[in-house]
Design a protein around this motif. Structure first.
Motif, PDB file in Angstrom:
ATOM      1  N   GLU A 167      91.368   2.906  89.683  1.00 47.96           N
ATOM      2  CA  GLU A 167      91.911   1.563  89.835  1.00 47.96           C
ATOM      3  C   GLU A 167      90.884   0.676  90.524  1.00 47.96           C
ATOM      4  O   GLU A 167      90.151   1.127  91.408  1.00 47.96           O
ATOM      5  N   ALA A 168      90.842  -0.574  90.140  1.00 45.27           N
ATOM      6  CA  ALA A 168      90.002  -1.546  90.838  1.00 45.27           C
ATOM      7  C   ALA A 168      90.663  -1.938  92.147  1.00 45.27           C
ATOM      8  O   ALA A 168      91.893  -1.928  92.268  1.00 45.27           O
ATOM      9  N   ALA A 169      89.856  -2.271  93.132  1.00 43.59           N
ATOM     10  CA  ALA A 169      90.380  -2.663  94.432  1.00 43.59           C
ATOM     11  C   ALA A 169      91.207  -3.937  94.311  1.00 43.59           C
ATOM     12  O   ALA A 169      90.868  -4.853  93.565  1.00 43.59           O
ATOM     13  N   THR A 170      92.321  -3.966  95.049  1.00 46.89           N
ATOM     14  CA  THR A 170      93.197  -5.141  95.022  1.00 46.89           C
ATOM     15  C   THR A 170      93.830  -5.338  96.386  1.00 46.89           C
ATOM     16  O   THR A 170      94.009  -4.384  97.144  1.00 46.89           O
ATOM     17  N   ASP A 171      94.157  -6.578  96.698  1.00 43.85           N
ATOM     18  CA  ASP A 171      94.842  -6.904  97.944  1.00 43.85           C
ATOM     19  C   ASP A 171      96.294  -7.305  97.685  1.00 43.85           C
ATOM     20  O   ASP A 171      96.912  -7.978  98.511  1.00 43.85           O
ATOM     21  N   GLU A 172      96.849  -6.906  96.563  1.00 46.56           N
ATOM     22  CA  GLU A 172      98.184  -7.359  96.175  1.00 46.56           C
ATOM     23  C   GLU A 172      99.250  -6.985  97.200  1.00 46.56           C
ATOM     24  O   GLU A 172     100.240  -7.700  97.367  1.00 46.56           O
ATOM     25  N   ALA A 173      99.079  -5.862  97.877  1.00 47.96           N
ATOM     26  CA  ALA A 173     100.112  -5.419  98.828  1.00 47.96           C
ATOM     27  C   ALA A 173     100.131  -6.265 100.097  1.00 47.96           C
ATOM     28  O   ALA A 173     101.122  -6.271 100.822  1.00 47.96           O
ATOM     29  N   TRP A 174      99.028  -6.972 100.362  1.00 46.14           N
ATOM     30  CA  TRP A 174      98.980  -7.798 101.561  1.00 46.14           C
ATOM     31  C   TRP A 174      99.739  -9.096 101.301  1.00 46.14           C
ATOM     32  O   TRP A 174      99.336  -9.907 100.481  1.00 46.14           O
ATOM     33  N   GLN A 175     100.830  -9.279 102.005  1.00 46.15           N
ATOM     34  CA  GLN A 175     101.669 -10.459 101.801  1.00 46.15           C
ATOM     35  C   GLN A 175     101.171 -11.614 102.669  1.00 46.15           C
ATOM     36  O   GLN A 175     100.931 -11.458 103.863  1.00 46.15           O
ATOM     37  N   ARG A 176     101.041 -12.772 102.069  1.00 51.19           N
ATOM     38  CA  ARG A 176     100.579 -13.973 102.756  1.00 51.19           C
ATOM     39  C   ARG A 176     101.739 -14.962 102.822  1.00 51.19           C
ATOM     40  O   ARG A 176     102.342 -15.287 101.802  1.00 51.19           O
ATOM     41  N   PHE A 177     102.075 -15.443 104.016  1.00 51.09           N
ATOM     42  CA  PHE A 177     103.158 -16.410 104.136  1.00 51.09           C
ATOM     43  C   PHE A 177     102.871 -17.374 105.282  1.00 51.09           C
ATOM     44  O   PHE A 177     102.023 -17.116 106.142  1.00 51.09           O
ATOM     45  N   GLU A 178     103.565 -18.494 105.243  1.00 49.63           N
ATOM     46  CA  GLU A 178     103.358 -19.552 106.235  1.00 49.63           C
ATOM     47  C   GLU A 178     104.528 -19.577 107.209  1.00 49.63           C
ATOM     48  O   GLU A 178     105.689 -19.510 106.812  1.00 49.63           O
TER      49      GLU A 178
END
Length: 330
Positions: free
Chosen positions: A143-154
């Motif tokens: 698998e290619a590296a991904t940051d999808e699991a890191w949730q970004r919110f304000e």
């Protein structure tokens, strides 16, 4: 030595012909003795394997040192999204077609693993089933590296970066909000050396740094340390973040302010040990006239600990669910 953890008892029944690395494991003496090394975000586990003379590292360290080799065993966590993250990480760092076993308790979500593997195009063989646990075998797909699991919110005027391995993932909990309301009026306006103990996603650290304070964040979890670093970076803020067990990583340091929203659960168990050390040792790490601010569930038995450590304290807020305490070193 017989394994104590049910998932490890299941593993012990298997015939193994090569050393195996363990990923995200529980603490178990048999597992420490039998495994080749460990990858974990939990400092307690890292210390246990290191004490046994085994390689131990977090998933965020450079890939130097002893590589994962032979068989790899992933302990499926109760937090499903965290399990998905570990699986993705293993498929990123391991060569394709690496043998991988996944073990876990039935009440922890292990029964969902065959579906998860099928969705990723990974084979799945059931090896064993006992003690309300199951063990599956598969092989990695690259698998290619991904940051999808890191949730970004304000929230709170900040950009926050959250990881499923961190307590309170993806939100600002009620206790933290109450604590920050008290800090807004209770903290000095001049920059101070502030320790955020149990920094989690970095919400408190970033809030403090945004107001000009010199922040050090500490957490026992490597997931929390990485999340806090990312949160600070996302807001263009400076701060030091270290992995440590309460004050163990801060020898001979002192702070003007210690701030904390300490957890009291370890897995399913109620655990006051870390907070007891946080409170009882706080005067040793506070400068003269230094202050401790902490929030906790109202039912937790912390007033007696605060009285013993500081001789006096005050309750700044109490909404019946949470209380914010303040104590000052004399």
């Amino acid at each position: 030595m017989s394994a104590q953890v049910p998932a490890c008892q299941l593993l012990e029944r298997q015939s193994r012909h090569s050393p195996f690395w363990v990923v995200g494991p529980p603490l178990d003496p048999w597992l420490v003795a039998q495994s080749a090394g460990v990858v974990s975000a939990d400092l307690t586990a890292l210390d246990a394997w290191a004490a046994g003379g085994k390689p131990a590292r977090t998933p965020f360290e450079e890939q130097g040192g002893a590589p994962l080799s032979g068989e790899v065993v992933l302990f499926w966590p109760k937090a499903h999204q965290l399990g998905l993250w570990w699986l993705q990480w293993l498929c990123e760092v391991l060569p394709a077609d690496t043998p991988l076993e996944i073990v876990g308790e039935h009440n922890g979500g292990i029964k969902r693993v065959p579906k998860v593997l099928a969705e990723r195009g990974m084979e799945c063989d059931k090896l064993d089933n006992a003690r309300r646990c199951s063990l599956f075998a598969t092989r990695t797909v690259k698998e290619a590296a991904t940051d999808e699991a890191w949730q970004r919110f304000e929230a709170l005027g900040l950009t926050l970066i959250s990881h499923p391995g961190v307590f309170g993932h993806g939100k600002v909990d009620e206790g933290t909000q109450l604590l920050l309301e008290c800090l807004e009026s209770g903290l000095p306006r001049t920059p101070k050396r502030v320790l955020d103990m149990g920094c989690g996603d970095g919400i408190i650290s970033a809030w403090l740094a945004q107001r000009g304070h010199h922040v050090t964040g500490v957490d026992v979890s490597a997931f929390a340390v990485e999340a806090t670093r990312r949160t600070l970076s996302a807001n263009g803020l400076e701060g030091r973040v270290v992995q440590g067990d309460v004050y163990a990583a801060l020898p001979d340091e002192s702070f003007d302010i210690i701030v904390s929203n300490p957890p009291f659960h370890q897995e399913r168990d109620v655990s006051y040990g870390a907070t007891q050390r946080l409170i009882s040792q706080a005067p040793d790490y506070l400068a003269p006239q230094g202050q401790l601010f902490m929030v906790a569930n109202a039912f937790l038995p912390y007033p007696d600990l605060l009285q013993q450590a500081f001789q006096s304290f005050q309750t700044l807020a109490d909404n019946r669910r949470f209380r914010v305490y303040q104590a000052q070193k004399r």
